[in-house]
Write an enzyme that holds these catalytic residues in place. Structure first.
Site, PDB file in Angstrom:
ATOM      1  N   ARG A 100       0.818  -1.206   0.000  1.00  0.00           N
ATOM      2  CA  ARG A 100       0.000   0.000   0.000  1.00  0.00           C
ATOM      3  C   ARG A 100       0.857   1.263   0.000  1.00  0.00           C
ATOM      4  O   ARG A 100       0.567   2.229  -0.706  1.00  0.00           O
ATOM      5  CB  ARG A 100      -0.914   0.023   1.231  1.00  0.00           C
ATOM      6  N   TYR A 204       0.831 -13.136   0.267  1.00  0.00           N
ATOM      7  CA  TYR A 204       1.208 -12.942  -1.137  1.00  0.00           C
ATOM      8  C   TYR A 204       2.431 -12.033  -1.208  1.00  0.00           C
ATOM      9  O   TYR A 204       2.722 -11.272  -0.288  1.00  0.00           O
ATOM     10  CB  TYR A 204       0.050 -12.354  -1.955  1.00  0.00           C
ATOM     11  N   ASP A 282     -13.481   4.402   1.983  1.00  0.00           N
ATOM     12  CA  ASP A 282     -13.940   3.921   3.283  1.00  0.00           C
ATOM     13  C   ASP A 282     -14.871   4.903   3.984  1.00  0.00           C
ATOM     14  O   ASP A 282     -15.662   4.499   4.844  1.00  0.00           O
ATOM     15  CB  ASP A 282     -12.750   3.641   4.196  1.00  0.00           C
TER      16      ASP A 282
END
Length: 386
Positions: A100, A204, A282
Protein backbone atom coordinates in the site's frame (compact mmCIF):
# COMPACT_ATOMS: atom_id res chain seq x y z
CA UNK A 1 -10.99 17.17 -0.34
CA UNK A 2 -10.35 15.62 3.06
CA UNK A 3 -8.09 12.57 3.25
CA UNK A 4 -4.86 11.77 1.42
CA UNK A 5 -5.14 8.00 1.35
CA UNK A 6 -5.35 5.84 -1.77
CA UNK A 7 -8.84 7.09 -2.65
CA UNK A 8 -8.14 10.77 -2.04
CA UNK A 9 -4.89 10.81 -3.99
CA UNK A 10 -6.45 8.84 -6.85
CA UNK A 11 -9.22 11.43 -7.04
CA UNK A 12 -6.67 14.26 -7.04
CA UNK A 13 -4.83 12.62 -9.94
CA UNK A 14 -8.08 11.93 -11.80
CA UNK A 15 -9.30 15.52 -11.36
CA UNK A 16 -5.98 16.84 -12.66
CA UNK A 17 -6.35 14.62 -15.71
CA UNK A 18 -9.73 16.20 -16.57
CA UNK A 19 -8.51 19.74 -15.84
CA UNK A 20 -10.04 20.32 -12.40
CA UNK A 21 -8.10 21.71 -9.44
CA UNK A 22 -8.40 20.50 -5.86
CA UNK A 23 -6.73 20.82 -2.48
CA UNK A 24 -6.26 17.72 -0.33
CA UNK A 25 -6.20 18.09 3.46
CA UNK A 26 -4.92 15.30 5.69
CA UNK A 27 -4.62 15.04 9.45
CA UNK A 28 -1.19 13.37 9.40
CA UNK A 29 1.76 15.70 9.93
CA UNK A 30 3.85 13.65 7.52
CA UNK A 31 2.56 11.46 4.73
CA UNK A 32 4.62 8.29 4.77
CA UNK A 33 4.75 4.86 3.16
CA UNK A 34 2.84 2.80 5.73
CA UNK A 35 0.42 -0.08 5.53
CA UNK A 36 0.39 -3.64 4.29
CA UNK A 37 -0.31 -5.40 1.01
CA UNK A 38 -3.12 -4.68 -1.44
CA UNK A 39 -4.64 -6.85 -4.14
CA UNK A 40 -5.55 -4.88 -7.26
CA UNK A 41 -8.01 -6.23 -9.80
CA UNK A 42 -7.28 -5.88 -13.54
CA UNK A 43 -9.90 -3.14 -13.91
CA UNK A 44 -8.19 -1.13 -11.19
CA UNK A 45 -4.78 -1.59 -12.79
CA UNK A 46 -6.18 -0.22 -16.07
CA UNK A 47 -7.51 2.87 -14.28
CA UNK A 48 -4.17 3.47 -12.56
CA UNK A 49 -2.37 3.15 -15.87
CA UNK A 50 -4.56 5.92 -17.31
CA UNK A 51 -3.58 8.11 -14.36
CA UNK A 52 0.11 7.76 -15.20
CA UNK A 53 1.33 5.39 -12.50
CA UNK A 54 1.33 2.20 -14.57
CA UNK A 55 5.10 2.00 -15.07
CA UNK A 56 5.85 2.55 -11.39
CA UNK A 57 3.17 0.08 -10.38
CA UNK A 58 4.57 -2.59 -12.72
CA UNK A 59 8.03 -2.13 -11.22
CA UNK A 60 6.88 -2.44 -7.60
CA UNK A 61 4.07 -4.97 -7.88
CA UNK A 62 3.86 -8.72 -8.42
CA UNK A 63 1.63 -10.64 -10.82
CA UNK A 64 0.62 -13.75 -8.86
CA UNK A 65 -0.01 -16.94 -10.80
CA UNK A 66 -3.20 -17.91 -8.99
CA UNK A 67 -5.47 -17.50 -6.00
CA UNK A 68 -5.14 -20.66 -3.91
CA UNK A 69 -7.48 -21.64 -1.08
CA UNK A 70 -5.77 -24.04 1.30
CA UNK A 71 -6.75 -26.25 4.21
CA UNK A 72 -5.75 -24.88 7.58
CA UNK A 73 -4.01 -27.86 9.16
CA UNK A 74 -1.80 -29.09 6.32
CA UNK A 75 -1.95 -26.57 3.47
CA UNK A 76 -3.81 -29.01 1.22
CA UNK A 77 -5.15 -27.33 -1.94
CA UNK A 78 -8.92 -26.77 -1.85
CA UNK A 79 -9.26 -24.52 -4.88
CA UNK A 80 -7.10 -22.76 -7.45
CA UNK A 81 -8.28 -19.81 -9.56
CA UNK A 82 -5.81 -18.87 -12.30
CA UNK A 83 -4.52 -15.28 -12.37
CA UNK A 84 -1.29 -14.40 -14.20
CA UNK A 85 -1.51 -14.68 -17.98
CA UNK A 86 -5.10 -15.94 -17.80
CA UNK A 87 -6.26 -12.69 -16.20
CA UNK A 88 -4.24 -10.51 -18.53
CA UNK A 89 -5.60 -12.23 -21.64
CA UNK A 90 -9.21 -12.04 -20.46
CA UNK A 91 -9.24 -8.51 -19.03
CA UNK A 92 -6.38 -6.68 -20.75
CA UNK A 93 -4.46 -6.06 -17.53
CA UNK A 94 -2.93 -8.19 -14.79
CA UNK A 95 -4.12 -8.95 -11.29
CA UNK A 96 -1.39 -7.48 -9.11
CA UNK A 97 -0.29 -7.34 -5.49
CA UNK A 98 1.48 -4.26 -4.16
CA UNK A 99 2.51 -2.69 -0.87
CA UNK A 100 0.00 0.00 0.00
CA UNK A 101 2.75 2.46 0.89
CA UNK A 102 4.38 2.10 -2.52
CA UNK A 103 1.13 2.71 -4.39
CA UNK A 104 0.47 5.67 -2.09
CA UNK A 105 3.91 7.10 -2.90
CA UNK A 106 3.31 6.78 -6.65
CA UNK A 107 0.02 8.67 -6.39
CA UNK A 108 1.46 11.26 -4.01
CA UNK A 109 4.28 12.01 -6.46
CA UNK A 110 1.66 13.14 -8.99
CA UNK A 111 -0.33 15.29 -6.56
CA UNK A 112 2.14 16.59 -3.97
CA UNK A 113 1.59 20.29 -4.75
CA UNK A 114 -2.11 19.95 -3.85
CA UNK A 115 -1.67 18.11 -0.54
CA UNK A 116 -1.71 19.93 2.80
CA UNK A 117 -0.83 17.65 5.73
CA UNK A 118 -1.26 18.54 9.41
CA UNK A 119 -4.92 19.58 9.06
CA UNK A 120 -7.21 17.66 11.44
CA UNK A 121 -10.80 18.32 10.47
CA UNK A 122 -13.24 18.98 13.31
CA UNK A 123 -16.39 20.27 11.59
CA UNK A 124 -18.07 20.63 8.20
CA UNK A 125 -20.74 23.24 7.44
CA UNK A 126 -22.58 23.27 4.14
CA UNK A 127 -23.84 26.70 3.10
CA UNK A 128 -25.89 27.71 0.05
CA UNK A 129 -22.83 28.80 -1.93
CA UNK A 130 -19.93 26.91 -0.30
CA UNK A 131 -18.79 24.36 2.26
CA UNK A 132 -16.74 25.50 5.24
CA UNK A 133 -14.13 23.17 6.69
CA UNK A 134 -12.95 23.88 10.24
CA UNK A 135 -9.69 22.43 11.53
CA UNK A 136 -8.29 21.76 14.98
CA UNK A 137 -5.72 24.55 14.68
CA UNK A 138 -8.51 27.12 14.30
CA UNK A 139 -8.15 27.65 10.57
CA UNK A 140 -10.99 27.43 8.07
CA UNK A 141 -11.23 26.68 4.37
CA UNK A 142 -14.11 27.46 2.01
CA UNK A 143 -14.69 25.15 -0.95
CA UNK A 144 -17.21 24.84 -3.74
CA UNK A 145 -17.34 21.06 -3.24
CA UNK A 146 -16.04 18.84 -0.44
CA UNK A 147 -15.21 15.16 -0.86
CA UNK A 148 -14.80 13.11 2.30
CA UNK A 149 -12.08 10.55 1.67
CA UNK A 150 -11.16 10.49 5.34
CA UNK A 151 -11.64 6.83 6.13
CA UNK A 152 -13.96 4.76 8.29
CA UNK A 153 -13.91 7.40 11.08
CA UNK A 154 -14.84 10.10 8.57
CA UNK A 155 -15.67 13.53 9.97
CA UNK A 156 -17.23 14.47 6.64
CA UNK A 157 -19.56 11.47 6.83
CA UNK A 158 -20.80 12.66 10.22
CA UNK A 159 -22.27 15.69 8.45
CA UNK A 160 -24.41 13.34 6.35
CA UNK A 161 -25.21 10.36 8.57
CA UNK A 162 -25.47 9.70 12.29
CA UNK A 163 -23.94 6.23 12.39
CA UNK A 164 -20.92 4.51 13.88
CA UNK A 165 -18.45 1.82 12.80
CA UNK A 166 -19.57 -1.75 13.55
CA UNK A 167 -17.04 -4.15 15.10
CA UNK A 168 -16.89 -7.45 13.21
CA UNK A 169 -15.74 -9.60 16.12
CA UNK A 170 -12.43 -10.11 14.30
CA UNK A 171 -8.94 -8.70 14.64
CA UNK A 172 -6.28 -8.86 11.96
CA UNK A 173 -2.54 -9.31 12.30
CA UNK A 174 -0.61 -7.74 9.43
CA UNK A 175 3.06 -7.80 8.65
CA UNK A 176 5.85 -8.11 6.09
CA UNK A 177 8.52 -10.79 5.87
CA UNK A 178 11.65 -10.66 3.67
CA UNK A 179 11.06 -13.08 0.81
CA UNK A 180 14.47 -14.72 1.21
CA UNK A 181 13.27 -16.23 4.48
CA UNK A 182 10.68 -18.25 2.49
CA UNK A 183 12.32 -18.97 -0.88
CA UNK A 184 9.71 -21.57 -1.86
CA UNK A 185 6.85 -19.07 -1.50
CA UNK A 186 8.82 -16.33 -3.24
CA UNK A 187 9.76 -18.55 -6.19
CA UNK A 188 6.13 -19.56 -6.75
CA UNK A 189 4.19 -16.27 -6.47
CA UNK A 190 0.56 -16.86 -5.59
CA UNK A 191 -2.14 -15.41 -3.36
CA UNK A 192 -2.47 -18.08 -0.70
CA UNK A 193 -5.41 -18.21 1.71
CA UNK A 194 -5.53 -20.79 4.50
CA UNK A 195 -9.13 -21.37 5.69
CA UNK A 196 -9.80 -22.76 9.13
CA UNK A 197 -11.99 -22.76 12.24
CA UNK A 198 -12.67 -19.20 13.35
CA UNK A 199 -9.93 -17.56 11.30
CA UNK A 200 -7.96 -17.39 8.07
CA UNK A 201 -4.54 -16.28 6.88
CA UNK A 202 -3.66 -14.60 3.56
CA UNK A 203 -0.14 -14.34 2.13
CA UNK A 204 1.21 -12.94 -1.14
CA UNK A 205 4.38 -11.28 -2.46
CA UNK A 206 4.77 -7.49 -2.79
CA UNK A 207 7.58 -5.01 -3.46
CA UNK A 208 8.55 -6.64 -6.74
CA UNK A 209 8.77 -9.99 -5.00
CA UNK A 210 11.20 -8.86 -2.29
CA UNK A 211 8.69 -9.16 0.55
CA UNK A 212 5.76 -11.34 1.58
CA UNK A 213 2.71 -9.59 3.00
CA UNK A 214 0.44 -11.49 5.37
CA UNK A 215 -2.90 -10.80 7.01
CA UNK A 216 -4.24 -13.22 9.62
CA UNK A 217 -7.54 -12.88 11.44
CA UNK A 218 -8.45 -13.95 14.95
CA UNK A 219 -11.70 -13.54 16.92
CA UNK A 220 -11.85 -11.26 19.94
CA UNK A 221 -13.90 -8.88 22.06
CA UNK A 222 -14.50 -5.30 20.98
CA UNK A 223 -11.52 -3.09 21.85
CA UNK A 224 -11.86 -0.20 24.28
CA UNK A 225 -9.89 1.95 21.86
CA UNK A 226 -9.00 1.47 18.22
CA UNK A 227 -5.59 2.23 16.77
CA UNK A 228 -4.28 1.90 13.23
CA UNK A 229 -0.71 1.80 14.50
CA UNK A 230 -1.07 -0.77 17.30
CA UNK A 231 1.75 -3.29 17.44
CA UNK A 232 1.00 -6.88 18.41
CA UNK A 233 2.85 -8.53 21.26
CA UNK A 234 5.82 -10.57 20.15
CA UNK A 235 4.73 -14.08 19.18
CA UNK A 236 1.02 -13.35 19.54
CA UNK A 237 0.16 -13.93 15.89
CA UNK A 238 1.99 -17.25 15.70
CA UNK A 239 0.44 -18.34 19.00
CA UNK A 240 -3.05 -17.65 17.62
CA UNK A 241 -2.34 -20.11 14.80
CA UNK A 242 -0.65 -22.86 16.80
CA UNK A 243 -1.61 -26.23 15.32
CA UNK A 244 -2.06 -24.83 11.80
CA UNK A 245 0.05 -25.63 8.75
CA UNK A 246 3.69 -25.15 9.77
CA UNK A 247 4.21 -22.65 6.93
CA UNK A 248 1.59 -20.34 8.45
CA UNK A 249 3.08 -20.48 11.93
CA UNK A 250 6.61 -19.88 10.65
CA UNK A 251 5.45 -17.00 8.48
CA UNK A 252 3.67 -15.22 11.32
CA UNK A 253 6.66 -15.73 13.57
CA UNK A 254 9.17 -14.41 11.01
CA UNK A 255 8.01 -10.79 10.77
CA UNK A 256 10.16 -8.21 12.53
CA UNK A 257 7.04 -6.19 13.37
CA UNK A 258 3.40 -7.23 13.39
CA UNK A 259 0.45 -4.86 13.62
CA UNK A 260 -2.94 -5.80 15.07
CA UNK A 261 -6.13 -4.05 14.01
CA UNK A 262 -9.75 -4.42 15.04
CA UNK A 263 -11.86 -4.93 11.91
CA UNK A 264 -14.86 -2.64 11.50
CA UNK A 265 -17.25 -1.71 8.75
CA UNK A 266 -20.48 0.33 8.62
CA UNK A 267 -24.00 -0.38 7.52
CA UNK A 268 -24.37 0.66 3.84
CA UNK A 269 -25.75 4.13 3.17
CA UNK A 270 -28.49 4.76 0.63
CA UNK A 271 -27.41 8.39 0.33
CA UNK A 272 -23.89 9.77 0.62
CA UNK A 273 -24.17 13.06 -1.31
CA UNK A 274 -25.74 16.48 -0.85
CA UNK A 275 -25.55 19.43 -3.26
CA UNK A 276 -21.94 20.17 -2.29
CA UNK A 277 -20.66 17.25 -0.20
CA UNK A 278 -19.98 13.65 -1.11
CA UNK A 279 -18.02 10.66 0.17
CA UNK A 280 -15.46 8.29 -1.31
CA UNK A 281 -13.77 5.04 -0.35
CA UNK A 282 -13.94 3.92 3.28
CA UNK A 283 -15.73 7.13 4.25
CA UNK A 284 -18.60 6.10 1.97
CA UNK A 285 -18.56 2.29 2.19
CA UNK A 286 -16.06 0.81 4.64
CA UNK A 287 -15.97 -2.92 4.09
CA UNK A 288 -14.29 -5.84 5.77
CA UNK A 289 -11.13 -6.94 3.92
CA UNK A 290 -12.33 -10.49 3.25
CA UNK A 291 -13.10 -9.75 -0.42
CA UNK A 292 -9.92 -7.66 -0.98
CA UNK A 293 -12.01 -4.87 -2.48
CA UNK A 294 -11.41 -1.76 -0.37
CA UNK A 295 -8.68 -0.15 -2.47
CA UNK A 296 -10.27 -1.28 -5.73
CA UNK A 297 -13.56 0.38 -4.89
CA UNK A 298 -11.86 3.58 -3.75
CA UNK A 299 -10.10 3.85 -7.13
CA UNK A 300 -13.36 3.14 -8.97
CA UNK A 301 -15.10 5.83 -6.87
CA UNK A 302 -12.39 8.38 -7.64
CA UNK A 303 -12.46 7.90 -11.40
CA UNK A 304 -16.26 7.89 -11.50
CA UNK A 305 -16.51 11.10 -9.48
CA UNK A 306 -13.88 12.91 -11.56
CA UNK A 307 -15.62 11.97 -14.81
CA UNK A 308 -19.06 13.06 -13.60
CA UNK A 309 -17.75 16.40 -12.24
CA UNK A 310 -15.94 17.12 -15.51
CA UNK A 311 -19.00 16.27 -17.56
CA UNK A 312 -21.36 18.37 -15.48
CA UNK A 313 -19.47 21.65 -15.16
CA UNK A 314 -19.66 24.08 -12.24
CA UNK A 315 -23.34 24.90 -12.73
CA UNK A 316 -24.45 21.30 -12.37
CA UNK A 317 -22.38 20.04 -9.43
CA UNK A 318 -25.41 18.83 -7.43
CA UNK A 319 -26.50 16.69 -10.38
CA UNK A 320 -22.95 15.34 -10.80
CA UNK A 321 -22.79 14.28 -7.15
CA UNK A 322 -26.23 12.71 -7.35
CA UNK A 323 -25.29 10.76 -10.47
CA UNK A 324 -22.00 9.64 -8.94
CA UNK A 325 -23.90 8.29 -5.96
CA UNK A 326 -26.40 6.47 -8.16
CA UNK A 327 -23.63 4.81 -10.14
CA UNK A 328 -21.62 3.69 -7.13
CA UNK A 329 -24.05 2.83 -4.32
CA UNK A 330 -25.47 -0.44 -5.74
CA UNK A 331 -22.04 -1.92 -6.48
CA UNK A 332 -20.38 -0.93 -3.22
CA UNK A 333 -23.41 -1.98 -1.16
CA UNK A 334 -23.30 -5.46 -2.69
CA UNK A 335 -19.59 -5.71 -1.93
CA UNK A 336 -20.00 -4.52 1.66
CA UNK A 337 -22.62 -7.16 2.29
CA UNK A 338 -20.64 -9.84 0.48
CA UNK A 339 -17.58 -9.14 2.64
CA UNK A 340 -19.68 -9.56 5.78
CA UNK A 341 -21.21 -12.79 4.54
CA UNK A 342 -17.83 -14.31 3.69
CA UNK A 343 -16.73 -14.26 7.31
CA UNK A 344 -18.75 -17.29 8.40
CA UNK A 345 -18.06 -19.24 5.21
CA UNK A 346 -14.29 -18.73 5.47
CA UNK A 347 -14.17 -19.62 9.18
CA UNK A 348 -16.25 -22.81 9.33
CA UNK A 349 -15.24 -25.35 11.97
CA UNK A 350 -14.40 -28.81 10.69
CA UNK A 351 -17.60 -30.75 10.12
CA UNK A 352 -20.44 -31.26 7.62
CA UNK A 353 -20.75 -27.61 6.57
CA UNK A 354 -17.00 -27.33 6.08
CA UNK A 355 -16.90 -30.48 3.98
CA UNK A 356 -19.80 -29.28 1.86
CA UNK A 357 -18.01 -25.96 1.30
CA UNK A 358 -14.79 -27.70 0.34
CA UNK A 359 -16.58 -29.89 -2.20
CA UNK A 360 -18.06 -26.77 -3.79
CA UNK A 361 -14.63 -25.10 -3.85
CA UNK A 362 -13.14 -28.10 -5.67
CA UNK A 363 -15.28 -27.53 -8.76
CA UNK A 364 -13.38 -26.38 -11.87
CA UNK A 365 -12.87 -22.62 -11.92
CA UNK A 366 -15.25 -20.69 -14.19
CA UNK A 367 -13.67 -17.33 -15.15
CA UNK A 368 -17.09 -15.81 -15.70
CA UNK A 369 -17.57 -15.85 -11.92
CA UNK A 370 -14.98 -13.07 -11.54
CA UNK A 371 -16.02 -10.91 -14.51
CA UNK A 372 -18.16 -8.70 -12.25
CA UNK A 373 -15.10 -7.94 -10.13
CA UNK A 374 -12.01 -8.21 -12.29
CA UNK A 375 -13.55 -6.99 -15.53
CA UNK A 376 -15.66 -4.10 -14.27
CA UNK A 377 -14.99 -1.01 -16.40
CA UNK A 378 -15.66 1.93 -14.09
CA UNK A 379 -14.46 4.49 -16.63
CA UNK A 380 -16.88 3.38 -19.35
CA UNK A 381 -19.75 3.25 -16.85
CA UNK A 382 -18.91 6.75 -15.63
CA UNK A 383 -18.63 8.22 -19.14
CA UNK A 384 -21.90 6.70 -20.28
CA UNK A 385 -23.57 7.62 -17.02
CA UNK A 386 -24.86 4.12 -16.35
Amino acid sequence: MVGAGIGGLTLAAALARVGLDCTVFDRAEHLSEVGAGLQLAPGTVKLLRRLGVGAGLAERSVRPLSLDLLRWEDGGLLSRAPLGATCEERYGAPYTTVHRGQLHALLLARTRAAVRPGHRLTAVEEQPDAVVLRFADGTEHRADVVVGADGIRSVVRSALAADDPVFSGQFMYRGLVPAQRFPALAADPRVRVWLGPGRHCVCYPVDGGRSLSFAATTPGAAPAEESWTAAAEAGAAAAAYRGWDATVVRLLDAADRVGRWALHDRTPLERWSTDRITLLGDAAHPMLPFAAQGANQAVEDAVTLAVRLAAAGAAAVPEALRRYQELRVPRTTDLQRSARERTARMHLPDGPDQRKRDVALARPHDPRETDWSYGYDALTVAVRGG
